[in-house]
Scaffold this motif. Structure first.
Motif, PDB file in Angstrom:
ATOM      1  N   GLY A  67      33.533  37.809  34.904  1.00 33.23           N
ATOM      2  CA  GLY A  67      34.552  38.833  35.034  1.00 33.23           C
ATOM      3  C   GLY A  67      35.948  38.288  34.862  1.00 33.23           C
ATOM      4  N   TRP A  68      36.909  39.072  35.332  1.00 26.10           N
ATOM      5  CA  TRP A  68      38.327  38.765  35.148  1.00 26.10           C
ATOM      6  C   TRP A  68      39.108  39.020  36.436  1.00 26.10           C
ATOM      7  CZ3 TRP A  68      40.664  37.392  30.371  1.00 26.10           C
ATOM      8  CH2 TRP A  68      39.779  37.346  29.286  1.00 26.10           C
ATOM      9  N   ALA A  69      40.165  38.227  36.626  1.00 28.64           N
ATOM     10  CA  ALA A  69      41.164  38.512  37.663  1.00 28.64           C
ATOM     11  C   ALA A  69      42.423  38.998  36.954  1.00 28.64           C
ATOM     12  CB  ALA A  69      41.462  37.259  38.473  1.00 28.64           C
TER      13      ALA A  69
ATOM     14  N   LEU B  89      43.083  36.432  33.913  1.00 29.27           N
ATOM     15  CA  LEU B  89      42.375  35.145  33.983  1.00 29.27           C
ATOM     16  C   LEU B  89      40.881  35.383  33.759  1.00 29.27           C
ATOM     17  CD1 LEU B  89      42.034  32.140  34.506  1.00 29.27           C
ATOM     18  CD2 LEU B  89      42.100  32.622  36.965  1.00 29.27           C
ATOM     19  N   ASP B  90      40.364  34.757  32.744  1.00 28.42           N
ATOM     20  CA  ASP B  90      38.947  34.845  32.382  1.00 28.42           C
ATOM     21  C   ASP B  90      38.164  33.902  33.285  1.00 28.42           C
ATOM     22  OD1 ASP B  90      36.473  34.860  31.111  1.00 28.42           O
ATOM     23  OD2 ASP B  90      37.313  34.656  29.090  1.00 28.42           O
ATOM     24  N   VAL B  91      37.255  34.447  34.095  1.00 25.81           N
ATOM     25  CA  VAL B  91      36.430  33.570  34.933  1.00 25.81           C
ATOM     26  C   VAL B  91      34.952  33.612  34.518  1.00 25.81           C
ATOM     27  CG1 VAL B  91      38.005  33.442  36.885  1.00 25.81           C
ATOM     28  CG2 VAL B  91      36.321  35.279  36.833  1.00 25.81           C
TER      29      VAL B  91
ATOM     30  N   ASN C 100      40.810  42.068  26.353  1.00 27.58           N
ATOM     31  CA  ASN C 100      41.028  41.080  27.416  1.00 27.58           C
ATOM     32  C   ASN C 100      41.412  39.713  26.847  1.00 27.58           C
ATOM     33  OD1 ASN C 100      40.193  43.195  28.971  1.00 27.58           O
ATOM     34  ND2 ASN C 100      38.224  42.296  29.561  1.00 27.58           N
ATOM     35  N   HIS C 101      40.686  39.291  25.813  1.00 27.40           N
ATOM     36  CA  HIS C 101      40.985  37.971  25.243  1.00 27.40           C
ATOM     37  C   HIS C 101      42.309  37.977  24.494  1.00 27.40           C
ATOM     38  CE1 HIS C 101      36.749  37.427  26.283  1.00 27.40           C
ATOM     39  NE2 HIS C 101      37.073  36.154  26.410  1.00 27.40           N
ATOM     40  N   SER C 102      42.628  39.083  23.804  1.00 26.89           N
ATOM     41  CA  SER C 102      43.919  39.149  23.099  1.00 26.89           C
ATOM     42  C   SER C 102      45.066  38.969  24.088  1.00 26.89           C
ATOM     43  CB  SER C 102      44.061  40.500  22.379  1.00 26.89           C
ATOM     44  OG  SER C 102      43.029  40.651  21.423  1.00 26.89           O
TER      45      SER C 102
ATOM     46  N   GLU D 166      31.877  31.887  32.803  1.00 18.32           N
ATOM     47  CA  GLU D 166      31.592  30.439  32.710  1.00 18.32           C
ATOM     48  C   GLU D 166      31.987  29.865  31.347  1.00 18.32           C
ATOM     49  OE1 GLU D 166      27.552  29.692  33.927  1.00 18.32           O
ATOM     50  OE2 GLU D 166      28.134  29.640  36.042  1.00 18.32           O
ATOM     51  N   HIS D 167      31.892  30.671  30.280  1.00 19.80           N
ATOM     52  CA  HIS D 167      32.240  30.130  28.946  1.00 19.80           C
ATOM     53  C   HIS D 167      33.712  29.716  28.875  1.00 19.80           C
ATOM     54  CE1 HIS D 167      33.066  34.544  27.504  1.00 19.80           C
ATOM     55  NE2 HIS D 167      34.225  33.947  27.702  1.00 19.80           N
ATOM     56  N   ALA D 168      34.532  30.204  29.821  1.00 16.78           N
ATOM     57  CA  ALA D 168      35.965  29.892  29.807  1.00 16.78           C
ATOM     58  C   ALA D 168      36.270  28.505  30.377  1.00 16.78           C
ATOM     59  CB  ALA D 168      36.739  30.952  30.593  1.00 16.78           C
TER      60      ALA D 168
ATOM     61  N   ILE E 296      35.702  27.261  20.809  1.00 21.41           N
ATOM     62  CA  ILE E 296      34.490  28.082  20.927  1.00 21.41           C
ATOM     63  C   ILE E 296      34.849  29.462  21.483  1.00 21.41           C
ATOM     64  CG2 ILE E 296      32.258  28.307  22.100  1.00 21.41           C
ATOM     65  CD1 ILE E 296      32.133  25.196  22.091  1.00 21.41           C
ATOM     66  N   HIS E 297      35.741  29.461  22.467  1.00 18.43           N
ATOM     67  CA  HIS E 297      36.126  30.713  23.133  1.00 18.43           C
ATOM     68  C   HIS E 297      36.770  31.684  22.132  1.00 18.43           C
ATOM     69  CE1 HIS E 297      37.693  32.257  27.302  1.00 18.43           C
ATOM     70  NE2 HIS E 297      36.978  33.157  26.666  1.00 18.43           N
ATOM     71  N   HIS E 298      37.690  31.169  21.324  1.00 18.53           N
ATOM     72  CA  HIS E 298      38.391  32.012  20.347  1.00 18.53           C
ATOM     73  C   HIS E 298      37.530  32.295  19.114  1.00 18.53           C
ATOM     74  CE1 HIS E 298      41.081  32.720  16.857  1.00 18.53           C
ATOM     75  NE2 HIS E 298      41.748  33.464  17.724  1.00 18.53           N
TER      76      HIS E 298
HETATM   77 MN   MN3 Z   1      36.007  34.844  27.601  1.00 14.08          MN
END
Ligand code: MN3
Length: 221
Positions: free
Chosen positions: A145-147, A182-184, A97-99, A186-188, A47-49
């Motif tokens: 967000g992201w770390a 790191l994707d934080v 970010n996802h790439s 909730e969908h991750a 789902i994420h990708h």
């Molecule tokens: Mn994501």
């Protein structure tokens, strides 16, 4: 006879015509959807990708269509993001970010090299202290967000951003070259971990692709 030649010529033209390619494309995952289990489950990855990342790519292409941004790299666009629309900020960040996120994870992840461990030790005191500081930043990032682990003026630094912002953007406080993400959102993690973000983060260390992080560190210098 004449009609037949016309059909053949038409078919040839179709074959030779360059395919109309969107400016940004969804990269394939470098591993199978279930390759990161048990840290991240197959359904979440799919789902994420296929939905989330694909959505950012589609909306980014729509947002840049017909603008002066055609043919610009995503990094260049993000570096001047203050000049552009929130659609480009959110979806351009989402795509970048996802790439990166897919690349810095791997099944059967290898440990950091002795050289890179030394850089971590010198910067953060030890690998354990680094992991704790990074995990604390990720866990306390409010909302989505992201770390990040970034290289800032040649030095490693931990930072976080809200939404799909990232350290390449000219609007963020801590700028630098991201080498670990790191994707934080909730969908991750929500399908498997529900509200337990810290459990997702602690399991995530087992799939960090350290050779790729180190490669990006060297490249940034
Ligand atoms: Mn994501």
């Amino acid at each position: 006879m004449k009609f037949k030649s016309f059909v053949i010529a038409g078919a040839l033209l179709l074959m030779l015509a360059p395919s109309v390619k969107a400016q940004f494309t969804l990269p394939d995952l470098p591993y199978a959807f279930d390759a990161l289990e048990p840290a991240i489950d197959r359904e979440t990855m799919q789902i994420h990708h296929d939905k989330h990342h694909a959505g950012y790519v589609t909306k980014l292409n729509d947002a840049v269509k017909g603008t002066a941004l055609a043919n610009q790299s995503i990094e260049k666009i993000l570096g001047s993001i203050s000049k552009y629309s929130s659609a480009i900020r959110n979806n351009g960040g989402g795509h970048y970010n996802h790439s990166l996120f897919w690349q810095v994870m791997a099944p059967n992840a290898q440990a950091p090299s002795a050289d890179f461990s030394k850089v971590i030790d010198q910067t953060f005191g030890s690998m354990d202290k680094f992991k704790k500081a990074f995990a604390d930043s990720a866990a306390t990032r409010f909302g989505s967000g992201w770390a990040w682990l970034i290289v800032q003026k040649g030095k490693l630094k931990i930072t976080t951003t809200p939404n799909q912002d990232n350290p390449l953007m000219d609007i963020v406080k801590e700028k630098g070259t991201p080498i670990l993400a790191l994707d934080v959102w909730e969908h991750a993690y929500y399908l498997k971990y529900q509200n337990k973000r810290p459990d997702y983060i602690s399991n995530w260390w087992t799939i960090v692709n350290w050779p790729e992080v180190e490669r990006r560190y060297k490249q940034s210098k």
